[in-house]
Design a protein around this motif. Structure first.
Motif, PDB file in Angstrom:
ATOM      1  N   HIS A 117      37.893  40.157  25.206  1.00 21.41           N
ATOM      2  CA  HIS A 117      38.852  41.260  25.058  1.00 21.41           C
ATOM      3  C   HIS A 117      39.913  41.220  26.154  1.00 21.41           C
ATOM      4  O   HIS A 117      41.119  41.298  25.863  1.00 21.41           O
ATOM      5  CB  HIS A 117      38.114  42.599  25.100  1.00 21.41           C
ATOM      6  CG  HIS A 117      39.032  43.776  25.189  1.00 21.41           C
ATOM      7  ND1 HIS A 117      39.792  44.208  24.124  1.00 21.41           N
ATOM      8  CD2 HIS A 117      39.334  44.598  26.244  1.00 21.41           C
ATOM      9  CE1 HIS A 117      40.521  45.248  24.508  1.00 21.41           C
ATOM     10  NE2 HIS A 117      40.255  45.510  25.778  1.00 21.41           N
ATOM     11  N   TYR A 118      39.472  41.122  27.416  1.00 14.80           N
ATOM     12  CA  TYR A 118      40.421  41.106  28.519  1.00 14.80           C
ATOM     13  C   TYR A 118      41.348  39.890  28.434  1.00 14.80           C
ATOM     14  O   TYR A 118      42.545  39.980  28.729  1.00 14.80           O
ATOM     15  CB  TYR A 118      39.700  41.106  29.869  1.00 14.80           C
ATOM     16  CG  TYR A 118      39.080  42.422  30.235  1.00 14.80           C
ATOM     17  CD1 TYR A 118      39.794  43.621  30.115  1.00 14.80           C
ATOM     18  CD2 TYR A 118      37.780  42.493  30.731  1.00 14.80           C
ATOM     19  CE1 TYR A 118      39.232  44.834  30.454  1.00 14.80           C
ATOM     20  CE2 TYR A 118      37.213  43.696  31.076  1.00 14.80           C
ATOM     21  CZ  TYR A 118      37.939  44.860  30.942  1.00 14.80           C
ATOM     22  OH  TYR A 118      37.381  46.068  31.284  1.00 14.80           O
ATOM     23  N   VAL A 169      50.468  42.095  34.796  1.00 17.79           N
ATOM     24  CA  VAL A 169      49.722  42.050  36.058  1.00 17.79           C
ATOM     25  C   VAL A 169      48.467  42.906  35.973  1.00 17.79           C
ATOM     26  O   VAL A 169      47.391  42.511  36.439  1.00 17.79           O
ATOM     27  CB  VAL A 169      50.609  42.493  37.239  1.00 17.79           C
ATOM     28  CG1 VAL A 169      49.770  42.742  38.488  1.00 17.79           C
ATOM     29  CG2 VAL A 169      51.674  41.449  37.512  1.00 17.79           C
ATOM     30  N   LYS A 170      48.592  44.085  35.368  1.00 17.08           N
ATOM     31  CA  LYS A 170      47.437  44.965  35.210  1.00 17.08           C
ATOM     32  C   LYS A 170      46.336  44.268  34.415  1.00 17.08           C
ATOM     33  O   LYS A 170      45.156  44.288  34.801  1.00 17.08           O
ATOM     34  CB  LYS A 170      47.870  46.248  34.504  1.00 17.08           C
ATOM     35  CG  LYS A 170      46.757  47.273  34.326  1.00 17.08           C
ATOM     36  CD  LYS A 170      47.305  48.533  33.655  1.00 17.08           C
ATOM     37  CE  LYS A 170      46.210  49.561  33.419  1.00 17.08           C
ATOM     38  NZ  LYS A 170      46.742  50.779  32.753  1.00 17.08           N
ATOM     39  N   SER A 171      46.721  43.611  33.328  1.00 14.88           N
ATOM     40  CA  SER A 171      45.739  42.889  32.514  1.00 14.88           C
ATOM     41  C   SER A 171      45.180  41.683  33.259  1.00 14.88           C
ATOM     42  O   SER A 171      43.991  41.376  33.156  1.00 14.88           O
ATOM     43  CB  SER A 171      46.383  42.433  31.197  1.00 14.88           C
ATOM     44  OG  SER A 171      46.712  43.532  30.392  1.00 14.88           O
ATOM     45  N   TYR A 172      46.032  41.023  34.020  1.00 13.28           N
ATOM     46  CA  TYR A 172      45.598  39.867  34.806  1.00 13.28           C
ATOM     47  C   TYR A 172      44.518  40.278  35.811  1.00 13.28           C
ATOM     48  O   TYR A 172      43.477  39.630  35.927  1.00 13.28           O
ATOM     49  CB  TYR A 172      46.803  39.275  35.542  1.00 13.28           C
ATOM     50  CG  TYR A 172      46.459  38.183  36.517  1.00 13.28           C
ATOM     51  CD1 TYR A 172      46.291  36.866  36.097  1.00 13.28           C
ATOM     52  CD2 TYR A 172      46.295  38.458  37.878  1.00 13.28           C
ATOM     53  CE1 TYR A 172      45.982  35.863  37.003  1.00 13.28           C
ATOM     54  CE2 TYR A 172      45.982  37.468  38.787  1.00 13.28           C
ATOM     55  CZ  TYR A 172      45.829  36.170  38.341  1.00 13.28           C
ATOM     56  OH  TYR A 172      45.499  35.179  39.242  1.00 13.28           O
ATOM     57  N   TYR A 209      36.926  41.145  36.457  1.00 14.59           N
ATOM     58  CA  TYR A 209      35.743  41.200  35.602  1.00 14.59           C
ATOM     59  C   TYR A 209      34.975  39.879  35.688  1.00 14.59           C
ATOM     60  O   TYR A 209      33.751  39.866  35.892  1.00 14.59           O
ATOM     61  CB  TYR A 209      36.121  41.501  34.157  1.00 14.59           C
ATOM     62  CG  TYR A 209      34.907  41.691  33.266  1.00 14.59           C
ATOM     63  CD1 TYR A 209      34.273  42.928  33.193  1.00 14.59           C
ATOM     64  CD2 TYR A 209      34.363  40.631  32.538  1.00 14.59           C
ATOM     65  CE1 TYR A 209      33.143  43.107  32.415  1.00 14.59           C
ATOM     66  CE2 TYR A 209      33.237  40.801  31.758  1.00 14.59           C
ATOM     67  CZ  TYR A 209      32.626  42.041  31.693  1.00 14.59           C
ATOM     68  OH  TYR A 209      31.508  42.209  30.933  1.00 14.59           O
ATOM     69  N   VAL A 210      35.690  38.778  35.556  1.00 11.44           N
ATOM     70  CA  VAL A 210      35.039  37.465  35.623  1.00 11.44           C
ATOM     71  C   VAL A 210      34.477  37.218  37.013  1.00 11.44           C
ATOM     72  O   VAL A 210      33.369  36.687  37.168  1.00 11.44           O
ATOM     73  CB  VAL A 210      36.029  36.345  35.224  1.00 11.44           C
ATOM     74  CG1 VAL A 210      35.376  34.973  35.384  1.00 11.44           C
ATOM     75  CG2 VAL A 210      36.500  36.543  33.781  1.00 11.44           C
ATOM     76  N   GLU A 211      35.216  37.626  38.038  1.00 12.51           N
ATOM     77  CA  GLU A 211      34.712  37.491  39.407  1.00 12.51           C
ATOM     78  C   GLU A 211      33.393  38.234  39.562  1.00 12.51           C
ATOM     79  O   GLU A 211      32.447  37.731  40.188  1.00 12.51           O
ATOM     80  CB  GLU A 211      35.740  38.039  40.391  1.00 12.51           C
ATOM     81  CG  GLU A 211      35.297  37.942  41.848  1.00 12.51           C
ATOM     82  CD  GLU A 211      36.250  38.660  42.790  1.00 12.51           C
ATOM     83  OE1 GLU A 211      36.154  38.429  44.015  1.00 12.51           O
ATOM     84  OE2 GLU A 211      37.072  39.467  42.319  1.00 12.51           O
ATOM     85  N   GLY A 212      33.307  39.423  38.986  1.00 13.28           N
ATOM     86  CA  GLY A 212      32.073  40.203  39.059  1.00 13.28           C
ATOM     87  C   GLY A 212      30.928  39.521  38.358  1.00 13.28           C
ATOM     88  O   GLY A 212      29.789  39.514  38.845  1.00 13.28           O
TER      89      GLY A 212
END
Length: 201
Positions: A148-149, A171-174, A180-183
């Motif tokens: 989704h992101y 930028v907000k979506s980036y 999210y992926v970092e988490g």
């Protein structure tokens, strides 16, 4: 008028202070990261919109002032140009980090290695595919937010540089996607925690 040698010395002192500040891992603090790359494009083109998308509207005046100061001295000589450019990079990253509610602690240079999750997220953007990310995630409930992101991010990628609001949406979506992926790769196991983290920047 400010003596050129005194200005150069003062700028050198400021830069050395900033560059020797203790650092912590932060993707946007890297000289290879997107914020510094945007600052480079601004200096090359004279278009502040490249950096405006990374900061809040209320910070634009400060960045414009700092940009004008850097531009005034860039042509004195190569040493001053290097220092002035670094001054501008540092300023843009500092303001960007403050807009995220995160303290700024200095730029990271070429030997800086971002977290695995950030690297794999950036590769996904570059390759226009999240397959590498998904191959490391067995939990279907965590795969769907990644898709989704990523889809949301890519749908906003082709914005006009002069459309600052569209750039800020990108930028907000980036940031949502990257964090999210970092988490996920940083050991976050709770779906709600990951979802909330993605929306805190």
């Amino acid at each position: 008028m400010l003596n050129k040698s005194k200005f150069t010395a003062a700028l050198l002192i400021v830069s050395l202070f900033l560059l020797t500040t203790n650092t912590i891992s932060a993707h946007c603090d890297s000289v290879e990261g997107p914020v510094v790359q945007a600052a480079k494009k601004t200096l090359e083109s004279g278009n502040l919109n490249y950096v405006y998308i990374w900061i809040h509207p209320e910070d634009e005046a400060e960045i414009e002032e700092l940009y004008n100061k850097a531009v005034k001295v860039r042509d004195i000589n190569e040493d001053v140009r290097e220092l002035a450019d670094m001054y501008f990079y540092e300023s843009v990253v500092r303001v960007h980090r403050m807009s995220e509610g995160v303290g700024y602690t200095g730029l990271k240079f070429e030997d800086f290695q971002p977290a695995v999750g950030i690297e794999i997220a950036d590769r996904a953007i570059e390759k226009d595919s999240v397959e590498e990310i998904l191959s490391h995630i067995n939990d279907k409930s965590k795969q769907e937010p990644v898709k989704h992101y990523f889809t949301d991010l890519q749908s906003k990628n082709n914005f006009d540089v002069d459309d600052v609001e569209a750039g800020r949406e990108y930028v907000k979506s980036y940031v949502h996607f990257i964090h999210y992926v970092e988490g996920l790769f940083g050991g976050e196991t709770d779906h709600n925690n990951l979802h909330n983290k993605a929306h805190t920047h």
